[in-house]
Scaffold this motif. Sequence first.
Motif, PDB file in Angstrom:
ATOM      1  N   SER A 111      82.668 -84.450  51.533  1.00  0.00           N
ATOM      2  CA  SER A 111      83.853 -85.054  52.147  1.00  0.00           C
ATOM      3  C   SER A 111      84.944 -85.339  51.113  1.00  0.00           C
ATOM      4  O   SER A 111      86.150 -85.218  51.416  1.00  0.00           O
ATOM      5  CB  SER A 111      83.462 -86.347  52.870  1.00  0.00           C
ATOM      6  OG  SER A 111      82.879 -87.281  51.961  1.00  0.00           O
ATOM      7  N   VAL A 112      84.546 -85.730  49.897  1.00  0.00           N
ATOM      8  CA  VAL A 112      85.546 -85.920  48.837  1.00  0.00           C
ATOM      9  C   VAL A 112      86.249 -84.599  48.520  1.00  0.00           C
ATOM     10  O   VAL A 112      87.494 -84.552  48.361  1.00  0.00           O
ATOM     11  CB  VAL A 112      84.878 -86.522  47.589  1.00  0.00           C
ATOM     12  CG1 VAL A 112      85.828 -86.456  46.388  1.00  0.00           C
ATOM     13  CG2 VAL A 112      84.486 -87.968  47.841  1.00  0.00           C
ATOM     14  N   ALA A 113      85.449 -83.529  48.413  1.00  0.00           N
ATOM     15  CA  ALA A 113      86.058 -82.225  48.165  1.00  0.00           C
ATOM     16  C   ALA A 113      86.998 -81.825  49.301  1.00  0.00           C
ATOM     17  O   ALA A 113      88.100 -81.299  49.070  1.00  0.00           O
ATOM     18  CB  ALA A 113      84.967 -81.169  47.986  1.00  0.00           C
ATOM     19  N   PHE A 114      86.582 -82.096  50.528  1.00  0.00           N
ATOM     20  CA  PHE A 114      87.433 -81.787  51.676  1.00  0.00           C
ATOM     21  C   PHE A 114      88.710 -82.636  51.668  1.00  0.00           C
ATOM     22  O   PHE A 114      89.793 -82.166  52.040  1.00  0.00           O
ATOM     23  CB  PHE A 114      86.649 -82.024  52.962  1.00  0.00           C
ATOM     24  CG  PHE A 114      87.416 -81.716  54.199  1.00  0.00           C
ATOM     25  CD1 PHE A 114      87.692 -80.400  54.559  1.00  0.00           C
ATOM     26  CD2 PHE A 114      87.891 -82.739  55.013  1.00  0.00           C
ATOM     27  CE1 PHE A 114      88.415 -80.112  55.712  1.00  0.00           C
ATOM     28  CE2 PHE A 114      88.614 -82.465  56.165  1.00  0.00           C
ATOM     29  CZ  PHE A 114      88.878 -81.147  56.507  1.00  0.00           C
ATOM     30  N   GLY A 115      88.630 -83.901  51.230  1.00  0.00           N
ATOM     31  CA  GLY A 115      89.812 -84.755  51.138  1.00  0.00           C
ATOM     32  C   GLY A 115      90.800 -84.255  50.107  1.00  0.00           C
ATOM     33  O   GLY A 115      92.024 -84.261  50.337  1.00  0.00           O
ATOM     34  N   VAL A 116      90.300 -83.810  48.941  1.00  0.00           N
ATOM     35  CA  VAL A 116      91.200 -83.263  47.915  1.00  0.00           C
ATOM     36  C   VAL A 116      91.908 -82.020  48.435  1.00  0.00           C
ATOM     37  O   VAL A 116      93.119 -81.816  48.214  1.00  0.00           O
ATOM     38  CB  VAL A 116      90.400 -82.969  46.629  1.00  0.00           C
ATOM     39  CG1 VAL A 116      91.278 -82.233  45.617  1.00  0.00           C
ATOM     40  CG2 VAL A 116      89.871 -84.261  46.017  1.00  0.00           C
ATOM     41  N   VAL A 176      84.056 -91.590  57.287  1.00  0.00           N
ATOM     42  CA  VAL A 176      83.520 -91.186  58.601  1.00  0.00           C
ATOM     43  C   VAL A 176      82.448 -90.093  58.448  1.00  0.00           C
ATOM     44  O   VAL A 176      81.367 -90.169  59.059  1.00  0.00           O
ATOM     45  CB  VAL A 176      84.675 -90.722  59.509  1.00  0.00           C
ATOM     46  CG1 VAL A 176      84.124 -90.116  60.795  1.00  0.00           C
ATOM     47  CG2 VAL A 176      85.601 -91.877  59.827  1.00  0.00           C
ATOM     48  N   ILE A 177      82.727 -89.092  57.641  1.00  0.00           N
ATOM     49  CA  ILE A 177      81.756 -87.991  57.479  1.00  0.00           C
ATOM     50  C   ILE A 177      80.465 -88.489  56.841  1.00  0.00           C
ATOM     51  O   ILE A 177      79.359 -88.086  57.239  1.00  0.00           O
ATOM     52  CB  ILE A 177      82.397 -86.860  56.648  1.00  0.00           C
ATOM     53  CG1 ILE A 177      83.526 -86.212  57.445  1.00  0.00           C
ATOM     54  CG2 ILE A 177      81.365 -85.825  56.263  1.00  0.00           C
ATOM     55  CD1 ILE A 177      84.301 -85.177  56.661  1.00  0.00           C
ATOM     56  N   SER A 178      80.550 -89.383  55.835  1.00  0.00           N
ATOM     57  CA  SER A 178      79.336 -89.884  55.178  1.00  0.00           C
ATOM     58  C   SER A 178      78.470 -90.684  56.147  1.00  0.00           C
ATOM     59  O   SER A 178      77.252 -90.511  56.212  1.00  0.00           O
ATOM     60  CB  SER A 178      79.714 -90.743  53.969  1.00  0.00           C
ATOM     61  OG  SER A 178      80.472 -90.003  53.034  1.00  0.00           O
ATOM     62  N   VAL A 179      79.090 -91.568  56.926  1.00  0.00           N
ATOM     63  CA  VAL A 179      78.323 -92.391  57.866  1.00  0.00           C
ATOM     64  C   VAL A 179      77.699 -91.541  58.966  1.00  0.00           C
ATOM     65  O   VAL A 179      76.518 -91.700  59.324  1.00  0.00           O
ATOM     66  CB  VAL A 179      79.231 -93.494  58.453  1.00  0.00           C
ATOM     67  CG1 VAL A 179      78.505 -94.242  59.555  1.00  0.00           C
ATOM     68  CG2 VAL A 179      79.670 -94.454  57.364  1.00  0.00           C
ATOM     69  N   ILE A 180      78.473 -90.601  59.487  1.00  0.00           N
ATOM     70  CA  ILE A 180      77.946 -89.761  60.563  1.00  0.00           C
ATOM     71  C   ILE A 180      76.790 -88.890  60.061  1.00  0.00           C
ATOM     72  O   ILE A 180      75.795 -88.671  60.767  1.00  0.00           O
ATOM     73  CB  ILE A 180      79.078 -88.904  61.154  1.00  0.00           C
ATOM     74  CG1 ILE A 180      80.058 -89.791  61.924  1.00  0.00           C
ATOM     75  CG2 ILE A 180      78.526 -87.831  62.066  1.00  0.00           C
ATOM     76  CD1 ILE A 180      81.245 -89.039  62.481  1.00  0.00           C
TER      77      ILE A 180
END
Length: 205
Positions: A111-116, A176-180
Amino acid sequence: MSTPSTPRPSGSAPKSEAPRPTQVKRPASTGTGSRPAAAGAKPAAGAKPAAGQARPAGSRPTGQRPTGAQRPANGQERLVRPAPKAKVRKARLLVSKVEPFSVLKLAFLLSVAFGVITVVAAVGIWALLDLMGTFDAFNQLIQDAMAEGGFDLRQSMSLGQVASYATIIAVVNVVVISVISMLGAVLYNIAASLVGGVGVTLTDD
């Protein structure tokens, strides 16, 4: 006048002198010390003929290799057989449990990579629209439609604002992605305890 013969005892018979066999004299040994072979015997392999004796016709000197025509048929080079191909092994396994913490770490990094990527893509799209003159065309369209001058789309959607909005969206996506993902791992473990999990077949290369 005859001399009377002495009588012999009755149990003993007169001994007859048997002729002794005539001994064959051996020839004098030569300087090499080798004895002559018997008549009709073949000379030993690798032995040199004695002095004065002729070499047999069919003999060849030791150390010479026979030519290709004199080689036996079974001396030909054999072809190397290829090794048998290994049989492919297969193993069928079941994913019966997933570690939620490992899923959380993997989902966080993805998710961090997707955010960048989201932030970079937003800035790149804004710069591309500005170079193409999209903002100027939109401003001219608004001015012609509403008959109002001084409208500029860059003021409400500047580069800094676009980058900040993209960063906020990226942070929200990380959470959101980490929790899901972690909740999905927990639900999968519960479902796998009932049905056995997902089957996976592994094979060798």
